[in-house]
Design a protein around this motif. Structure first.
Motif, PDB file in Angstrom:
ATOM      1  N   ALA A  13       2.369   6.721  -6.940  1.00 17.02           N
ATOM      2  CA  ALA A  13       1.288   7.477  -7.556  1.00 17.02           C
ATOM      3  C   ALA A  13       1.253   8.939  -7.112  1.00 17.02           C
ATOM      4  CB  ALA A  13      -0.053   6.828  -7.229  1.00 17.02           C
ATOM      5  N   ASN A  14       2.126   9.353  -6.190  1.00 11.97           N
ATOM      6  CA  ASN A  14       2.084  10.696  -5.641  1.00 11.97           C
ATOM      7  C   ASN A  14       2.876  11.665  -6.513  1.00 11.97           C
ATOM      8  OD1 ASN A  14       2.109  13.021  -4.089  1.00 11.97           O
ATOM      9  ND2 ASN A  14       2.328  11.884  -2.172  1.00 11.97           N
ATOM     10  N   LYS A  15       2.176  12.547  -7.188  1.00 11.54           N
ATOM     11  CA  LYS A  15       2.811  13.521  -8.087  1.00 11.54           C
ATOM     12  C   LYS A  15       3.554  14.604  -7.305  1.00 11.54           C
ATOM     13  CE  LYS A  15       1.148  11.576 -11.720  1.00 11.54           C
ATOM     14  NZ  LYS A  15       2.002  10.736 -12.516  1.00 11.54           N
ATOM     15  N   LYS A  65       0.828  -1.204   0.000  1.00 10.15           N
ATOM     16  CA  LYS A  65       0.000   0.000   0.000  1.00 10.15           C
ATOM     17  C   LYS A  65       0.863   1.254   0.000  1.00 10.15           C
ATOM     18  CE  LYS A  65      -3.431   2.412   2.838  1.00 10.15           C
ATOM     19  NZ  LYS A  65      -2.703   3.592   3.212  1.00 10.15           N
ATOM     20  N   VAL A  66       1.877   1.279   0.857  1.00 11.37           N
ATOM     21  CA  VAL A  66       2.766   2.442   0.938  1.00 11.37           C
ATOM     22  C   VAL A  66       3.519   2.627  -0.372  1.00 11.37           C
ATOM     23  CG1 VAL A  66       4.853   3.316   2.066  1.00 11.37           C
ATOM     24  CG2 VAL A  66       2.998   2.379   3.435  1.00 11.37           C
ATOM     25  N   ASP A 106       5.297  14.340  -4.483  1.00 15.78           N
ATOM     26  CA  ASP A 106       6.632  13.869  -4.129  1.00 15.78           C
ATOM     27  C   ASP A 106       7.556  13.904  -5.338  1.00 15.78           C
ATOM     28  OD1 ASP A 106       5.963  13.482  -1.507  1.00 15.78           O
ATOM     29  OD2 ASP A 106       5.707  11.315  -1.679  1.00 15.78           O
ATOM     30  N   LYS A 122       2.610   1.651  -3.375  1.00 20.02           N
ATOM     31  CA  LYS A 122       1.662   2.090  -4.398  1.00 20.02           C
ATOM     32  C   LYS A 122       1.368   3.582  -4.255  1.00 20.02           C
ATOM     33  CE  LYS A 122      -3.120   1.448  -5.780  1.00 20.02           C
ATOM     34  NZ  LYS A 122      -4.385   0.827  -5.424  1.00 20.02           N
ATOM     35  N   GLU A 123       1.137   4.041  -3.013  1.00 17.51           N
ATOM     36  CA  GLU A 123       0.860   5.452  -2.784  1.00 17.51           C
ATOM     37  C   GLU A 123       2.054   6.325  -3.155  1.00 17.51           C
ATOM     38  OE1 GLU A 123      -0.363   5.875   1.259  1.00 17.51           O
ATOM     39  OE2 GLU A 123      -2.336   4.982   0.880  1.00 17.51           O
ATOM     40  N   ARG A 124       3.232   5.873  -2.850  1.00 16.52           N
ATOM     41  CA  ARG A 124       4.437   6.650  -3.169  1.00 16.52           C
ATOM     42  C   ARG A 124       4.628   6.769  -4.674  1.00 16.52           C
ATOM     43  NH1 ARG A 124       7.159   9.455  -5.186  1.00 16.52           N
ATOM     44  NH2 ARG A 124       9.376   9.750  -5.011  1.00 16.52           N
TER      45      ARG A 124
END
Length: 67
Positions: free
Chosen positions: A54-56, A47-48, A58, A50-52
């Protein structure tokens, strides 16, 4: 060269993890708790990650902030 290094580390980690997973169920029923804990940690890590990815925001700071 960096990708080869990551591939080797991944192969070593998967080998180590498979060895653990083969040994834990032998200690049934306590081994089931270990398997559940490892699956839970793995799901949280996925999960972490995937979120990282997908985070524009960052990505913006990685490219523009001076180090």
């Amino acid at each position: 060269m960096e990708k080869v290094g990551y591939a080797l580390l991944l192969a070593a980690a998967l080998g180590w993890l498979s060895g653990i997973l083969m040994g834990i169920p032998r200690t049934f029923p306590a081994g089931v708790i270990g398997v559940l804990a490892m699956v839970g940690v793995g799901l949280l890590f996925a999960k972490v990650l995937k979120e990282r990815l997908a985070n524009k925001e960052d990505d913006h700071y990685d490219k523009t902030v001076e180090k």
